[in-house]
Design a protein around this motif. Structure first.
Motif, PDB file in Angstrom:
ATOM      1  N   ILE A  14     -14.141   8.987  -6.392  1.00 25.56           N
ATOM      2  CA  ILE A  14     -14.409   7.554  -6.573  1.00 25.56           C
ATOM      3  C   ILE A  14     -13.508   6.715  -5.663  1.00 25.56           C
ATOM      4  N   ALA A  15     -12.249   7.099  -5.542  1.00 22.76           N
ATOM      5  CA  ALA A  15     -11.326   6.346  -4.683  1.00 22.76           C
ATOM      6  C   ALA A  15     -11.671   6.504  -3.214  1.00 22.76           C
ATOM      7  N   LEU A  16     -12.091   7.697  -2.819  1.00 21.65           N
ATOM      8  CA  LEU A  16     -12.353   7.969  -1.410  1.00 21.65           C
ATOM      9  C   LEU A  16     -13.631   7.302  -0.918  1.00 21.65           C
ATOM     10  N   SER A  17     -14.652   7.197  -1.745  1.00 22.09           N
ATOM     11  CA  SER A  17     -15.956   6.704  -1.292  1.00 22.09           C
ATOM     12  C   SER A  17     -15.935   5.237  -0.891  1.00 22.09           C
ATOM     13  N   VAL A  18     -15.039   4.436  -1.454  1.00 18.38           N
ATOM     14  CA  VAL A  18     -15.019   3.000  -1.155  1.00 18.38           C
ATOM     15  C   VAL A  18     -14.053   2.652  -0.024  1.00 18.38           C
ATOM     16  N   THR A  19     -13.267   3.604   0.418  1.00 22.49           N
ATOM     17  CA  THR A  19     -12.213   3.308   1.400  1.00 22.49           C
ATOM     18  C   THR A  19     -12.745   2.777   2.733  1.00 22.49           C
ATOM     19  N   PRO A  20     -13.786   3.373   3.363  1.00 20.13           N
ATOM     20  CA  PRO A  20     -14.275   2.812   4.630  1.00 20.13           C
ATOM     21  C   PRO A  20     -14.779   1.382   4.506  1.00 20.13           C
ATOM     22  N   TRP A  37      -4.307   9.414 -10.512  1.00 16.81           N
ATOM     23  CA  TRP A  37      -5.416   9.293  -9.572  1.00 16.81           C
ATOM     24  C   TRP A  37      -6.476   8.300 -10.054  1.00 16.81           C
ATOM     25  N   TRP A  38      -6.655   8.158 -11.352  1.00 12.24           N
ATOM     26  CA  TRP A  38      -7.537   7.101 -11.836  1.00 12.24           C
ATOM     27  C   TRP A  38      -6.968   5.721 -11.506  1.00 12.24           C
ATOM     28  N   SER A  39      -5.671   5.598 -11.535  1.00 12.06           N
ATOM     29  CA  SER A  39      -5.033   4.338 -11.131  1.00 12.06           C
ATOM     30  C   SER A  39      -5.272   4.055  -9.656  1.00 12.06           C
ATOM     31  N   LEU A  40      -5.233   5.108  -8.829  1.00 10.47           N
ATOM     32  CA  LEU A  40      -5.515   4.934  -7.405  1.00 10.47           C
ATOM     33  C   LEU A  40      -6.959   4.478  -7.179  1.00 10.47           C
ATOM     34  N   ALA A  41      -7.912   5.020  -7.943  1.00 11.54           N
ATOM     35  CA  ALA A  41      -9.309   4.597  -7.813  1.00 11.54           C
ATOM     36  C   ALA A  41      -9.465   3.122  -8.167  1.00 11.54           C
ATOM     37  N   ALA A  42      -8.807   2.686  -9.249  1.00  8.63           N
ATOM     38  CA  ALA A  42      -8.874   1.271  -9.628  1.00  8.63           C
ATOM     39  C   ALA A  42      -8.239   0.382  -8.561  1.00  8.63           C
ATOM     40  N   PHE A  43      -7.139   0.837  -7.963  1.00 10.34           N
ATOM     41  CA  PHE A  43      -6.465   0.088  -6.898  1.00 10.34           C
ATOM     42  C   PHE A  43      -7.383  -0.118  -5.693  1.00 10.34           C
ATOM     43  N   GLN A  44      -8.102   0.930  -5.285  1.00  6.98           N
ATOM     44  CA  GLN A  44      -8.972   0.846  -4.117  1.00  6.98           C
ATOM     45  C   GLN A  44     -10.177  -0.069  -4.363  1.00  6.98           C
ATOM     46  N   TRP A  45     -10.789   0.042  -5.531  1.00  7.64           N
ATOM     47  CA  TRP A  45     -11.957  -0.796  -5.825  1.00  7.64           C
ATOM     48  C   TRP A  45     -11.580  -2.257  -6.007  1.00  7.64           C
ATOM     49  N   ALA A  46     -10.400  -2.525  -6.524  1.00  3.65           N
ATOM     50  CA  ALA A  46      -9.941  -3.918  -6.636  1.00  3.65           C
ATOM     51  C   ALA A  46      -9.763  -4.536  -5.254  1.00  3.65           C
ATOM     52  N   SER A  93      -3.475 -10.808  -2.143  1.00 10.91           N
ATOM     53  CA  SER A  93      -4.387  -9.913  -2.865  1.00 10.91           C
ATOM     54  C   SER A  93      -3.803  -8.504  -2.977  1.00 10.91           C
ATOM     55  N   MET A  94      -3.172  -8.021  -1.901  1.00 13.06           N
ATOM     56  CA  MET A  94      -2.562  -6.696  -1.958  1.00 13.06           C
ATOM     57  C   MET A  94      -1.382  -6.666  -2.921  1.00 13.06           C
ATOM     58  N   LYS A 142       0.831  -1.207   0.000  1.00 11.46           N
ATOM     59  CA  LYS A 142       0.000   0.000   0.000  1.00 11.46           C
ATOM     60  C   LYS A 142       0.867   1.259   0.000  1.00 11.46           C
ATOM     61  N   VAL A 143       1.875   1.284   0.875  1.00 11.37           N
ATOM     62  CA  VAL A 143       2.775   2.435   0.942  1.00 11.37           C
ATOM     63  C   VAL A 143       3.552   2.591  -0.356  1.00 11.37           C
TER      64      VAL A 143
END
Length: 573
Positions: A484-490, A537-546, A511-512, A371-372
């Motif tokens: 999009i990335a922030l909404s799925v984080t919690p 940032w679109w890559s970050l959104a895809a990372f979080q949803w995966a 998985s990570m 993640k880091v």
């Protein structure tokens, strides 16, 4: 004194073994009355009128007394009106009556037990109980949110105050916070291991094991802190130079000043994390919250005085943050001591204990390092896009981290409460599934609120961080993928916290690692095609949803650890 029930044979010489005297009243003989109870009169009269029966009792007297232990003989007191020959009749009659009475009470208890068991499923399926559990989670997770907010809040305060003075120093905070904050997240395995091990020991109700676990992890935390202090002093400049690249060497001196000052707090940071996580494992979030609230106030006042009034710039912000972290560590040590544990007790772990910590920490370490590494990867590519892009990314990533920590208390709640339901004395996978459902409901609500509020701050109030129009323009380009990335984080934190509580660490690390590999390739692809900061940032959104979909699939799988009871019933059938 009441006559106690004696464990005699169920067939007595004067009782019909095929007859169950279910409704015979319970017998109690006192040593102080002078006349026999009415319930004993028929037995006594029957004995007096039948010499053969009495003779039979005298003949078997030795055998009956041999069946009664000395302790049971002392429990029986003989009333004055019973003679020696009738003593056995009274004791035997009372025993038979007491046995019948106990059988009757046992049947009643069995009926009550059936009623209690039958009401169980209704308790777990009731909607009002779900909302009651959500309320209890909020009472724990609310203060715990403050614990996760304080760290990013300190960096956000530094970003806001330094951004008002110099864009170069604001850009220098990008690589500097990677070294200070992101590298500290690598050692988050200490925090997770402490919460998990302390919660598991408490579920076993072993206080000595809890104290020893804390002492061992304090030693590991302090040792890692001293190692990071030396690493920062010796290799800080080289790390920053390699990270910024040859085009941005002008920001290295300012970044190194910030890193060297904050590096002095490394031992206090890691020791504070261990003590904080121990309190959270004990389901106490108020004590650490008070410590970090004081630290945040110290940091804010220090930033204003040192940067705004005294003009120390990025160095003043670093000193304020370092002092506040030391203050927080000592206050959390005091909070743990108030619970009856010695936070100054340090134990050198044995090889077996180190192996146990390694088995738990290694998969967690892989999870955190990926993640880091992904966040650092994004900052690395943003650094190569110019000073304005670096500054914009620094503001957005700090606001993003400030918002994502609101989901961390859900992960902490799962790690604190799930072990008791998964492997504790009161194990209940049904309650664990109900807890996960409640966490997901809270995660969905928190994600929606954070997504809206967190996006409005850099969109409507960008002047809180910078007055540079170029930086503000770059910030506005990434608002949609940011949302999009922030909404799925919690939701992701709730699921991954449950996986940590169930120690499904192998899947979590794999998985990570897979998400990092695919996300890194996506970042390389969009950067090579000139997508700029929005592509990162679109890559970050895809990372979080995966991450979200993989964790959800694992926990809802019929073969998952939360469905082990259902799987066992299916195999049994």
């Amino acid at each position: 004194m009441d006559i106690k029930t004696l464990n005699l044979s169920s067939h007595f010489p004067f009782r019909n073994p095929n007859r169950r005297q279910r409704f015979f009243p319970p017998l109690t003989i006192s040593a102080h009355f002078s006349s026999p109870p009415l319930s004993l009169v028929p037995s006594i009269l029957s004995t007096s009128s039948s010499s053969s029966c009495s003779s039979s009792f005298r003949t078997n007297r030795r055998f009956r007394l041999a069946c009664i232990s000395p302790v049971e003989q002392n429990l029986v007191e003989k009333p004055d009106w019973i003679d020696e020959d009738d003593e056995e009749i009274v004791s035997t009659s009372s025993s038979s009556v007491e046995i019948d009475s106990s059988e009757r009470i046992g049947l009643v208890q069995e009926e009550e037990k059936v009623e209690i068991v039958s009401s169980g499923p209704e308790e777990f399926s009731a909607t009002d109980n779900i909302w009651k559990q959500i309320k209890e989670i909020a009472l724990f997770a609310g203060p715990a949110a403050g614990l996760w907010i304080c760290g990013p809040l300190m960096s956000l305060i530094d970003t806001a105050i330094i951004g008002q003075g110099s864009s170069v120093e604001l850009a220098a905070l990008g690589p500097a916070t990677v070294v200070c904050d992101y590298l500290s997240y690598v050692f988050m395995f200490l925090s997770i291991a402490t919460s998990n091990m302390v919660a598991t020991s408490l579920a076993r109700e072993d206080k000595n094991e809890v104290q020893h676990t804390i002492s061992v992890l304090l030693f590991v935390g302090f040792t890692c802190g001293m190692g990071m202090l030396l690493f920062t002093k010796l290799l800080g400049v080289r790390l920053l130079t390699a990270f910024t690249g040859p085009k941005n060497l002008h920001i290295v001196p300012a970044a190194n000043t910030y890193v060297q000052i904050r590096g002095l707090a490394w031992p206090a940071i890691l020791v504070g994390w261990v003590t904080q996580s121990a309190s959270l494992g004990m389901k106490d979030s108020w004590g650490p919250l008070k410590a970090l609230a004081v630290a945040s106030v110290v940091n804010g006042i220090g930033d204003v005085v040192l940067c705004c009034f005294l003009g120390y710039g990025i160095a003043g912000a670093a000193w304020a943050t370092m002092v506040s972290q030391v203050v927080a560590a000592f206050m959390m040590i005091g909070a743990l001591n108030n619970k009856g544990f010695n936070a100054f007790s340090v134990s050198v772990p044995s090889p077996k204990e180190l192996l146990q910590i390694f088995e738990l920490a290694a998969p967690v370490f892989i999870t955190l390092i990926t993640k880091v590494a992904f966040y650092s990867f994004l900052t690395y590519f943003a650094t190569s896009m110019g000073t304005g892009t670096i500054a914009a990314h620094q503001v957005m990533i700090q606001v993003y981290c400030m918002c994502t920590v609101w989901g961390e208390p859900l992960s902490q709640t799962a790690q604190s409460f799930m072990p008791e339901l998964i492997c504790g004395v009161n194990k209940s996978l049904e309650k664990a599934r109900m807890l996960l459902k409640s966490l997901l409901i809270i995660g969905a609500i928190a994600g929606t609120i954070l997504g809206v509020v967190g996006t409005c701050v850099p969109w409507l109030f960008p002047y809180l961080f910078t007055t540079d129009l170029e930086v503000i323009g770059e910030m506005h380009k990434v608002l949609l993928p940011y949302l999009i990335a922030l909404s799925v984080t919690p939701l992701t934190h709730s699921l991954e916290g449950t996986l940590l509580a169930g120690r499904d660490l192998r899947f979590l690390s794999l998985s990570m690692s897979g998400c990092f590999s695919l996300g890194g390739l996506l970042v390389l692809l969009v950067s090579s095609r000139g997508c700029g900061l929005p592509g990162c940032w679109w890559s970050l959104a895809a990372f979080q949803w995966a991450r979200f979909f993989l964790a959800l699939r694992r926990l809802t799988s019929p073969t998952g650890f939360l469905n082990a009871d259902k799987l066992g019933k299916l195999k049994g059938a």
